[in-house]
Design an enzyme around this catalytic site. Structure first.
Site, PDB file in Angstrom:
ATOM      1  N   GLU A 124       0.856  -1.185   0.000  1.00 47.32           N
ATOM      2  CA  GLU A 124       0.000   0.000   0.000  1.00 47.32           C
ATOM      3  C   GLU A 124       0.891   1.233   0.000  1.00 47.32           C
ATOM      4  OE1 GLU A 124      -3.076   0.517   3.198  1.00 47.32           O
ATOM      5  OE2 GLU A 124      -4.117  -0.700   1.701  1.00 47.32           O
ATOM      6  N   TYR A 159       7.802   0.939  -7.945  1.00 48.48           N
ATOM      7  CA  TYR A 159       6.951  -0.243  -7.887  1.00 48.48           C
ATOM      8  C   TYR A 159       6.430  -0.620  -9.285  1.00 48.48           C
ATOM      9  CZ  TYR A 159       6.899   0.705  -2.851  1.00 48.48           C
ATOM     10  OH  TYR A 159       7.265   0.928  -1.546  1.00 48.48           O
TER      11      TYR A 159
HETATM   12  C1  LIG Z   1      10.918   4.972  -2.122  1.00 46.67           C
HETATM   13  C2  LIG Z   1      12.385   4.826  -1.740  1.00 46.67           C
HETATM   14  C3  LIG Z   1      12.539   3.631  -0.807  1.00 46.67           C
HETATM   15  C4  LIG Z   1      13.224   4.598  -3.000  1.00 46.67           C
HETATM   16  O1  LIG Z   1      14.547   4.343  -2.608  1.00 46.67           O
HETATM   17  P1  LIG Z   1      15.775   4.641  -3.588  1.00 46.67           P
HETATM   18  O2  LIG Z   1      16.971   3.974  -3.016  1.00 46.67           O
HETATM   19  O3  LIG Z   1      15.871   6.069  -3.895  1.00 46.67           O
HETATM   20  O4  LIG Z   1      15.295   3.852  -4.887  1.00 46.67           O
HETATM   21  P2  LIG Z   1      16.096   3.674  -6.253  1.00 46.67           P
HETATM   22  O5  LIG Z   1      17.396   4.434  -6.227  1.00 46.67           O
HETATM   23  O6  LIG Z   1      16.153   2.221  -6.501  1.00 46.67           O
HETATM   24  O7  LIG Z   1      15.130   4.443  -7.253  1.00 46.67           O
HETATM   25  C5  LIG Z   1      14.271   3.735  -8.057  1.00 46.67           C
HETATM   26  C6  LIG Z   1      13.317   4.659  -8.810  1.00 46.67           C
HETATM   27  O8  LIG Z   1      12.298   5.168  -7.972  1.00 46.67           O
HETATM   28  C7  LIG Z   1      11.890   6.461  -8.469  1.00 46.67           C
HETATM   29  N1  LIG Z   1      12.199   7.459  -7.466  1.00 46.67           N
HETATM   30  C8  LIG Z   1      12.697   7.227  -6.230  1.00 46.67           C
HETATM   31  N2  LIG Z   1      12.818   8.407  -5.574  1.00 46.67           N
HETATM   32  C9  LIG Z   1      12.375   9.380  -6.391  1.00 46.67           C
HETATM   33  C10 LIG Z   1      12.254  10.790  -6.272  1.00 46.67           C
HETATM   34  N3  LIG Z   1      12.599  11.451  -5.152  1.00 46.67           N
HETATM   35  N4  LIG Z   1      11.769  11.482  -7.323  1.00 46.67           N
HETATM   36  C11 LIG Z   1      11.397  10.847  -8.455  1.00 46.67           C
HETATM   37  N5  LIG Z   1      11.508   9.498  -8.636  1.00 46.67           N
HETATM   38  C12 LIG Z   1      11.980   8.777  -7.614  1.00 46.67           C
HETATM   39  C13 LIG Z   1      12.678   6.687  -9.733  1.00 46.67           C
HETATM   40  O9  LIG Z   1      11.941   6.124 -10.786  1.00 46.67           O
HETATM   41  C14 LIG Z   1      13.924   5.871  -9.437  1.00 46.67           C
HETATM   42  O10 LIG Z   1      14.625   5.497 -10.570  1.00 46.67           O
HETATM   43  P3  LIG Z   1      15.769   6.475 -11.174  1.00 46.67           P
HETATM   44  O11 LIG Z   1      16.633   6.917 -10.046  1.00 46.67           O
HETATM   45  O12 LIG Z   1      16.467   5.579 -12.171  1.00 46.67           O
HETATM   46  O13 LIG Z   1      15.017   7.600 -11.802  1.00 46.67           O
HETATM   47  C15 LIG Z   1      12.902   6.120  -1.043  1.00 46.67           C
HETATM   48  O14 LIG Z   1      12.618   7.211  -1.888  1.00 46.67           O
HETATM   49  C16 LIG Z   1      12.285   6.374   0.318  1.00 46.67           C
HETATM   50  O15 LIG Z   1      12.768   5.874   1.327  1.00 46.67           O
HETATM   51  N6  LIG Z   1      11.233   7.208   0.376  1.00 46.67           N
HETATM   52  C17 LIG Z   1      10.607   7.568   1.657  1.00 46.67           C
HETATM   53  C18 LIG Z   1       9.887   6.378   2.261  1.00 46.67           C
HETATM   54  C19 LIG Z   1       8.734   5.924   1.392  1.00 46.67           C
HETATM   55  O16 LIG Z   1       7.901   6.730   0.978  1.00 46.67           O
HETATM   56  N7  LIG Z   1       8.658   4.597   1.108  1.00 46.67           N
HETATM   57  C20 LIG Z   1       7.638   4.026   0.235  1.00 46.67           C
HETATM   58  C21 LIG Z   1       6.368   3.743   0.928  1.00 46.67           C
HETATM   59  S1  LIG Z   1       6.482   2.447   2.134  1.00 46.67           S
END
Ligand SMILES: CC(C)(COP(=O)(O)OP(=O)(O)OC[C@H]1O[C@@H](n2cnc3c(N)ncnc32)[C@H](O)[C@@H]1OP(=O)(O)O)[C@@H](O)C(=O)NCCC(=O)NCCS
Length: 155
Positions: free
Chosen positions: A108, A119
């Site tokens: 979710e 995702y």
């Molecule tokens: C979601 C989260 C875990 C992604 O972690 P991450 O290590 O940055 O992920 P990745 O480096 O593997 O990024 C994968 C893709 O996600 C998307 N993405 C992640 N962060 C983004 C941002 N701030 N803005 C736009 N796209 C984003 C992009 O498509 C990215 O690919 P790209 O870097 O090639 O463009 C991190 O942003 C986070 O901790 N967010 C806060 C917590 C949260 O909301 N978690 C999800 C709900 S439980």
């Protein structure tokens, strides 16, 4: 170098440090230490940690019930984001869920969360919606989206 390892209740402090350094506090998506501590010892729950030489940079918290696995939380510290750690943790969740017998994966997420791109890239698709589930700033509400996929598809 990032290493992924399985963790447990003894990693609660590391989990909470990542929680505080990742979630945007305006949306109420993060969990409290008490919520995590209550969940971690339960059967079917697992924690994956992404660590480097300085400590935990990210984690995934998941649960399996029968043949359905749920990604409960995925988080990467702000200063370590956009380096592929979230993708590694998501792949690990999918793989461990399949090994534990899951045929269906779900999670979710708040509508508008940047994680949705991550995702969708991994094959998750919209399966449901809870209206006005999250409260944001200025009295604005956000829907919770349920995303799902079968373990056979995607990574
Ligand atoms: C979601 C989260 C875990 C992604 O972690 P991450 O290590 O940055 O992920 P990745 O480096 O593997 O990024 C994968 C893709 O996600 C998307 N993405 C992640 N962060 C983004 C941002 N701030 N803005 C736009 N796209 C984003 C992009 O498509 C990215 O690919 P790209 O870097 O090639 O463009 C991190 O942003 C986070 O901790 N967010 C806060 C917590 C949260 O909301 N978690 C999800 C709900 S439980």
């Amino acid at each position: 170098m990032i290493r992924l390892i399985e963790g447990g209740l003894s990693d609660l402090d590391a989990v909470m440090a990542v929680m505080e350094a990742s979630f945007d506090p305006r949306f109420g998506e993060a969990w409290t230490a008490a919520q995590c501590a209550g969940l971690l010892p339960l059967p079917g729950v697992w924690l994956s940690l992404a660590r480097d030489e300085t400590g935990a940079q990210g984690f995934a918290l998941a649960r399996i019930v029968a043949d359905e696995a749920e990604l409960l939380l995925l988080a990467v510290r702000h200063d370590a984001q956009r380096r592929g750690i979230g993708s590694l943790l998501l792949e690990r969740f999918s793989r461990l869920a399949r090994l534990r017998g899951a045929t269906r994966l779900h999670l979710e997420v708040r509508e508008g969360n940047q994680a949705i791109a991550l995702y969708e890239r991994a094959g998750f698709a919209l399966a449901g919606r809870r209206r006005n589930y999250y409260s944001g700033p200025h009295g604005v509400s956000y829907d919770a989206l349920t995303l799902a996929r079968n373990t056979a598809s995607g990574s």
